[in-house]
Design a protein around this motif. Structure first.
Motif, short mmCIF file in Angstrom:
data_model
loop_
_atom_site.label_atom_id
_atom_site.label_comp_id
_atom_site.label_asym_id
_atom_site.label_seq_id
_atom_site.Cartn_x
_atom_site.Cartn_y
_atom_site.Cartn_z
N ALA A 90 -3.00 -2.14 6.50
CA ALA A 90 -4.03 -3.15 6.25
C ALA A 90 -4.92 -3.32 7.46
CB ALA A 90 -3.37 -4.47 5.88
N ALA A 91 -4.34 -3.27 8.66
CA ALA A 91 -5.12 -3.41 9.89
C ALA A 91 -6.07 -2.23 10.08
CB ALA A 91 -4.19 -3.55 11.09
N LEU A 92 -5.63 -1.04 9.68
CA LEU A 92 -6.48 0.14 9.79
C LEU A 92 -7.70 0.03 8.88
CD1 LEU A 92 -3.81 3.00 9.96
CD2 LEU A 92 -5.32 2.23 11.81
N ILE A 93 -7.51 -0.57 7.71
CA ILE A 93 -8.63 -0.75 6.79
C ILE A 93 -9.62 -1.74 7.39
CG2 ILE A 93 -9.30 -1.69 4.54
CD1 ILE A 93 -6.72 -0.54 3.42
N GLY A 94 -9.11 -2.78 8.04
CA GLY A 94 -9.97 -3.72 8.73
C GLY A 94 -10.26 -4.96 7.92
N PRO A 95 -11.15 -5.83 8.45
CA PRO A 95 -11.49 -7.08 7.76
C PRO A 95 -11.98 -6.83 6.34
CG PRO A 95 -12.39 -7.05 9.98
CD PRO A 95 -11.85 -5.67 9.72
N GLY A 96 -11.58 -7.68 5.43
CA GLY A 96 -11.97 -7.52 4.04
C GLY A 96 -10.99 -6.70 3.23
N ALA A 97 -9.89 -6.25 3.86
CA ALA A 97 -8.92 -5.45 3.13
C ALA A 97 -8.30 -6.25 1.99
CB ALA A 97 -7.82 -4.96 4.08
N VAL A 98 -8.16 -5.61 0.85
CA VAL A 98 -7.44 -6.18 -0.29
C VAL A 98 -6.17 -5.35 -0.46
CG1 VAL A 98 -7.44 -6.60 -2.78
CG2 VAL A 98 -9.48 -7.10 -1.42
N VAL A 99 -5.02 -5.99 -0.34
CA VAL A 99 -3.73 -5.31 -0.45
C VAL A 99 -3.09 -5.73 -1.76
CG1 VAL A 99 -1.47 -4.94 0.61
CG2 VAL A 99 -3.49 -5.29 2.06
N VAL A 100 -2.81 -4.76 -2.62
CA VAL A 100 -2.23 -5.04 -3.93
C VAL A 100 -0.77 -4.60 -3.92
CG1 VAL A 100 -2.29 -4.53 -6.40
CG2 VAL A 100 -4.44 -4.77 -5.11
N LEU A 101 0.13 -5.57 -4.02
CA LEU A 101 1.56 -5.29 -4.17
C LEU A 101 1.87 -5.41 -5.65
CD1 LEU A 101 4.40 -4.86 -2.92
CD2 LEU A 101 4.59 -7.36 -2.79
N SER A 102 2.13 -4.26 -6.29
CA SER A 102 2.26 -4.26 -7.75
C SER A 102 3.47 -3.47 -8.19
CB SER A 102 0.99 -3.66 -8.37
OG SER A 102 1.08 -3.62 -9.78
N GLY A 103 4.17 -4.02 -9.18
CA GLY A 103 5.32 -3.33 -9.75
C GLY A 103 6.63 -4.02 -9.42
N SER A 104 7.69 -3.48 -9.98
CA SER A 104 9.02 -4.05 -9.77
C SER A 104 9.53 -3.74 -8.36
CB SER A 104 10.00 -3.49 -10.80
OG SER A 104 10.12 -2.07 -10.63
N GLN A 105 10.56 -4.49 -7.95
CA GLN A 105 11.19 -4.23 -6.67
C GLN A 105 12.42 -3.34 -6.87
OE1 GLN A 105 9.82 -8.07 -4.03
NE2 GLN A 105 12.00 -7.77 -4.37
N PRO A 106 12.74 -2.51 -5.89
CA PRO A 106 13.91 -1.63 -6.03
C PRO A 106 15.20 -2.40 -5.87
CG PRO A 106 12.89 -1.35 -3.87
CD PRO A 106 12.00 -2.26 -4.65
N PRO A 107 16.31 -1.81 -6.31
CA PRO A 107 17.62 -2.47 -6.15
C PRO A 107 17.90 -2.77 -4.68
CG PRO A 107 17.79 -0.53 -7.57
CD PRO A 107 16.42 -0.50 -6.99
#
Length: 319
Positions: free
Chosen positions: A129-146
């Motif tokens: 996210a830091a490499l993308i810089g200001p304005g980054a949109v981070v999408v955490l999507s989907g199930s979590q692993p066991p």
């Protein structure tokens, strides 16, 4: 480069095929299988690339299935960074019964995670996210692993740098914890859920758009997220933020397959936010992408030309 990063903690190698008729007992001869990279974040990234974005995807991959997923993403328009995990990335199998039109779906578990693996993944996500810089949109999507702690989404929200916005589209215990134990220092920018998930959290049916909007607004007021989006199938989606209540409904389209509609919505919505657009524009973009996805067969995601044609036909109103 589009300022969009997707995260897939529990990816899957999606295998699909067809058989004349599903019966117990005899060997069932399937046709040629189709292999696709799967898991919420990877699907969101693939859809975003189809919509004209240049997304970056981060995925935890292991074993032969993980290597196949990485290979399948070559040429997709998705820039992939992998985090190696011990064990074999899970596979999912979808079998279509040609006689009845029914689909049978089987999902295998992914490799079990440890606390050390979680901490390492958190560090990589924050770095990306830091490499993308200001304005980054981070999408955490989907199930979590066991084995992953239910608190992972909140831990990630707590570590997001200034200027980065976290969009969460998860399910099960992780979603329940987000709603049941909100924290002001671990609040995602956006929480998205489908109708069944929202009704499960509410503990009762949400029979109409107004009820879903009230529920979403209540979550915002409780500090669960800065913005809450609830999908309502053919009725589109509602969005509530501190000073905003919106409903966007797509035009009627021919439904071929509903698979991928939610991920396509998140792709259109997240891509719009990454381009600096407002809530209303993002909601309309997501609604058009979801409607475009149901027009495609099988597991195919939205098509850019369909989404573009549907966007001006999506009805947006402030409630």
């Amino acid at each position: 480069m589009t300022h969009l990063l997707t995260v897939t903690l529990n990816p899957a190698l999606d295998v699909s095929g067809a058989v004349d008729h599903v019966l117990p007992g005899p060997k069932l001869r399937m046709g040629a299988p189709r292999y696709e990279p799967g898991g919420g974040g990877l699907n969101v990234a693939r859809a975003a690339a189809k919509l004209g974005g240049e997304p970056r995807a981060l995925a935890a991959l292991g074993g032969m299935a993980g290597a196949q997923i990485a290979a399948l993403l070559t040429g997709s328009g998705v820039s992939l960074r992998t985090v190696a995990v011990d064990g074999e990335t899970r596979q999912s199998l979808a079998v279509n019964d040609l006689q009845t039109g029914e689909q049978f779906r089987f999902q295998m578990p992914g490799p079990a995670w440890t606390a050390a693996m979680e901490d390492a993944m958190l560090a990589v996500i924050v770095e990306e996210a830091a490499l993308i810089g200001p304005g980054a949109v981070v999408v955490l999507s989907g199930s979590q692993p066991p084995g992953m702690r239910d608190s992972f989404p909140q831990a990630l929200a707590r570590q997001m740098g200034a200027g980065a916005r976290l969009v969460i589209d998860t399910s099960g215990p992780a979603l329940q914890r987000l709603v049941a134990a909100p924290a002001s220092d671990a609040m995602p920018a956006v929480l998205r859920m489908d109708q069944a998930e929202s009704e499960g959290l509410a503990g009762h049916p949400l029979p109409d758009v107004a009820a879903s909007l009230d529920f979403a607004a209540a979550l915002v007021a409780a500090g669960v997220a800065g913005c809450v989006v609830v999908a309502r199938g053919a009725e589109g989606s509602v969005l509530a933020a501190a000073d905003t209540r919106l409903h966007c409904q797509p035009p009627e389209v021919a439904v071929v397959s509903k698979i991928g509609a939610g991920d396509s919505f998140t792709a259109g919505f997240g891509l719009s936010l990454a381009r600096g657009e407002d809530w209303a524009t993002a909601l309309r973009a997501g609604t058009a992408a979801a409607a475009a996805a149901v027009m495609t067969p099988g597991t195919e995601l939205c098509r850019a030309e369909d989404a573009a044609a549907l966007t001006p036909r999506c009805s947006l109103r402030r409630a």
